[in-house]
Write an enzyme that holds these catalytic residues in place. Sequence first.
Site, PDB file in Angstrom:
ATOM      1  N   ARG A  51      -0.900   8.483  -3.727  1.00  0.00           N
ATOM      2  CA  ARG A  51      -1.506   7.202  -3.762  1.00  0.00           C
ATOM      3  C   ARG A  51      -2.021   6.493  -2.429  1.00  0.00           C
ATOM      4  NH1 ARG A  51       0.431   7.548  -8.278  1.00  0.00           N
ATOM      5  NH2 ARG A  51       2.273   8.217  -6.779  1.00  0.00           N
ATOM      6  N   THR A  52      -0.886   6.446  -1.619  1.00  0.00           N
ATOM      7  CA  THR A  52      -0.902   5.685  -0.327  1.00  0.00           C
ATOM      8  C   THR A  52      -2.112   6.069   0.649  1.00  0.00           C
ATOM      9  OG1 THR A  52       1.374   4.739  -0.537  1.00  0.00           O
ATOM     10  CG2 THR A  52       0.186   4.289   1.553  1.00  0.00           C
ATOM     11  N   LYS A  80       6.442  21.125  16.253  1.00  0.00           N
ATOM     12  CA  LYS A  80       6.616  21.651  17.517  1.00  0.00           C
ATOM     13  C   LYS A  80       7.589  20.640  18.464  1.00  0.00           C
ATOM     14  CE  LYS A  80       2.171  23.842  17.641  1.00  0.00           C
ATOM     15  NZ  LYS A  80       0.797  23.499  18.263  1.00  0.00           N
ATOM     16  N   ARG A 101       2.898   6.913   7.784  1.00  0.00           N
ATOM     17  CA  ARG A 101       4.044   7.025   6.981  1.00  0.00           C
ATOM     18  C   ARG A 101       5.041   8.065   7.692  1.00  0.00           C
ATOM     19  NH1 ARG A 101       4.641   7.786   0.696  1.00  0.00           N
ATOM     20  NH2 ARG A 101       3.800   5.498   0.765  1.00  0.00           N
ATOM     21  N   HIS A 129       7.271  -1.334   3.450  1.00  0.00           N
ATOM     22  CA  HIS A 129       6.095  -0.802   2.863  1.00  0.00           C
ATOM     23  C   HIS A 129       5.155  -1.726   2.506  1.00  0.00           C
ATOM     24  CE1 HIS A 129       3.124   1.959   0.882  1.00  0.00           C
ATOM     25  NE2 HIS A 129       4.040   2.532   0.025  1.00  0.00           N
TER      26      HIS A 129
END
Length: 307
Positions: A51-52, A80, A101, A129
């Site tokens: 969703r986000t 890396k 995120r 959030h």
Amino acid sequence: MRHLLNPLDFSVEEIEALLDLASDIEKHPQKYAHVCDGKKLATLFYEPSTRTRLSFESAMLRLGGSVLGFSSADSSSAAKGESVSDTIRVISCYADICAMRHPKEGAPMVASVHSGIPVINAGDGGHQHPTQTLTDLMTIRSLKGRLDNLTVGLCGDLKFGRTVHSLINALVRYTGIRFVLISPPELRIPDYIREDVLEAKGIEYREVENLDEAMPELDILYMTRVQKERFFNEEDYIRMKDCYILDRQKMALAREDMFVLHPLPRVNEISVEVDDDPRAAYFRQVQYGVYVRMALIMTLLEVEKPC
Ligand code: NCD
């Protein structure tokens, strides 16, 4: 340049203006179809999301902009060994705004210090959030007509659930908010929320284990998933994962004007039989999430509201 790292980065007045803009977008989407023509949003997702990430992308596309990004740490140079601060310096050359995120708490904040573009925290570990919170606020305001004088039940994983932490932080700024915190003892809200937010601000709250008992008094029930990925050991997760299951019988105990929210994804905590109940608002909440993110992108990019 402004970022959104924590819901408190916006004042109550700024949040109201943002929700008003989101409501106008909901009513007249065509008016906003080109306000971000030529702008680019980067989505930097080091943790899984449906969703986000996609609602950010959908939001930018609906504003006429374009999107680029990665959806896992493995597919970025983090694999890396590149640092977040180097990555954001690079992304600043490619995009006008970014949503990040990250499993590490504070990573979007570190990024913001080194960034040449606005950074939106799209979830950092078990911490915050804020865009889910804006979504939750818009949902509550649209369904209940207000953000004050509400009894809000928060149920499930209150320890690791970042959506819960952010929502509490945001709601305590409105008058007449009471919380009923429903969780097993092991998943109670962290002390920094109980002491530094609830106690410090003199907010009325109760911590209970029994969901049935809490149901009749609630205006909003905010269900959450037990956050499997934040447990140290699988046995504990298995023991607690089905601690609450909202079903028809439990819904029968609630008021007619109570609404159920859930940030999603749902696992077992809401039985699918509840989905048809008019009080089940979690899929409407997803739709509000797109309007709110459109409003947020416009606000951070300082795009004028069209007349
Ligand atoms: C939430 C999250 O990522 O914290 N999901 C979301 O963004 N809607 C809730 C969760 O994962 O349980």
